[in-house]
Design a protein around this motif. Sequence first.
Motif, PDB file in Angstrom:
ATOM      1  N   ALA A 167       0.814  -1.216   0.000  1.00 52.60           N
ATOM      2  CA  ALA A 167       0.000   0.000   0.000  1.00 52.60           C
ATOM      3  C   ALA A 167       0.847   1.265   0.000  1.00 52.60           C
ATOM      4  N   VAL A 168       1.981   1.235   0.682  1.00 52.94           N
ATOM      5  CA  VAL A 168       2.806   2.444   0.755  1.00 52.94           C
ATOM      6  C   VAL A 168       3.547   2.691  -0.562  1.00 52.94           C
ATOM      7  N   ARG A 169       3.593   1.701  -1.414  1.00 53.08           N
ATOM      8  CA  ARG A 169       4.255   1.837  -2.712  1.00 53.08           C
ATOM      9  C   ARG A 169       3.294   2.309  -3.811  1.00 53.08           C
ATOM     10  N   GLU A 170       2.015   2.385  -3.495  1.00 56.65           N
ATOM     11  CA  GLU A 170       1.003   2.722  -4.503  1.00 56.65           C
ATOM     12  C   GLU A 170       1.190   4.149  -5.012  1.00 56.65           C
ATOM     13  N   LEU A 191      -6.297   5.538   2.551  1.00 53.61           N
ATOM     14  CA  LEU A 191      -5.825   6.465   1.543  1.00 53.61           C
ATOM     15  C   LEU A 191      -4.365   6.141   1.238  1.00 53.61           C
ATOM     16  N   THR A 192      -3.943   6.468   0.040  1.00 54.90           N
ATOM     17  CA  THR A 192      -2.549   6.279  -0.350  1.00 54.90           C
ATOM     18  C   THR A 192      -1.795   7.597  -0.222  1.00 54.90           C
ATOM     19  N   LEU A 193      -0.493   7.548  -0.377  1.00 51.58           N
ATOM     20  CA  LEU A 193       0.298   8.775  -0.292  1.00 51.58           C
ATOM     21  C   LEU A 193      -0.113   9.818  -1.343  1.00 51.58           C
ATOM     22  N   PRO A 194      -0.418   9.427  -2.598  1.00 55.92           N
ATOM     23  CA  PRO A 194      -0.879  10.447  -3.545  1.00 55.92           C
ATOM     24  C   PRO A 194      -2.137  11.182  -3.072  1.00 55.92           C
TER      25      PRO A 194
END
Length: 260
Positions: A167-170, A191-194
Amino acid sequence: MTPPQLVVHRDKELMAQAAAARLITRIVDAQSSRGHASVVLTGGRNGNGLLAALAAAPARDAVDWSRLDLWWGDERFLPEGDPERNVTQAREALLDAVELDPARVHAMPASDGPHGKDVDEAAAAYAAELAAAAGPEDHGPVPSFDVLMLGVGPDTHVASLFPELPAVRETARTVVGVHGAPKPPPVRISLTLPAIRAAREVWLLAAGEDKAEAAAIALSGAGEIQAPAAGAYGRSRTLWLLDAAAASQLPRALYPPASA
């Protein structure tokens, strides 16, 4: 990327009260300028402590709660009303005490909802809800949240983005289903980082000695895959709100003496 600003408070109670006051001001300012505001809530002891402090603050009545959109950064994929769900805890801490518009409370799907046990389908549905709320002035398929709050875990995780997990690589999707989280329950929505980085302001909350190492790692230039908190930042402001215990391993030069 906005460089982080740090505010360190004497203890977690003072941190919660000051953060609640800061949030009221930010919401009122947004409502005054645009007529509405949007905030992403976080769970955990610090997120819920802030909501409880907000509920007790006399200034909470300055907010027009009917013109506030609430979203969540992550959620435990459990049945509706489960006491471990972030939305359940938020309702108990604050939401049931204020006059919100139910249509503006955007809870993440539950495991007994229309998507059943399919967490990936549930995550896609939340992504679609975010995209529907985004306007042409927003940066991508999520609204430009006024404030997005995140608790920081002892392992540096934020939302349900854990170190080294997929998930953190998304980089494409805004919401993902999380499988095999290292803390229970293992199945979550996040939610993702983006999506996090679309927020105008990102506030990271950390209190207690068990958060000291995580804060030091995330603020020392670590990579976001190994330390997801390091990859959480806002478009116009990134604010770390800590108590003295959580800041105890940080170089004193990182924050001004007055903030303690």
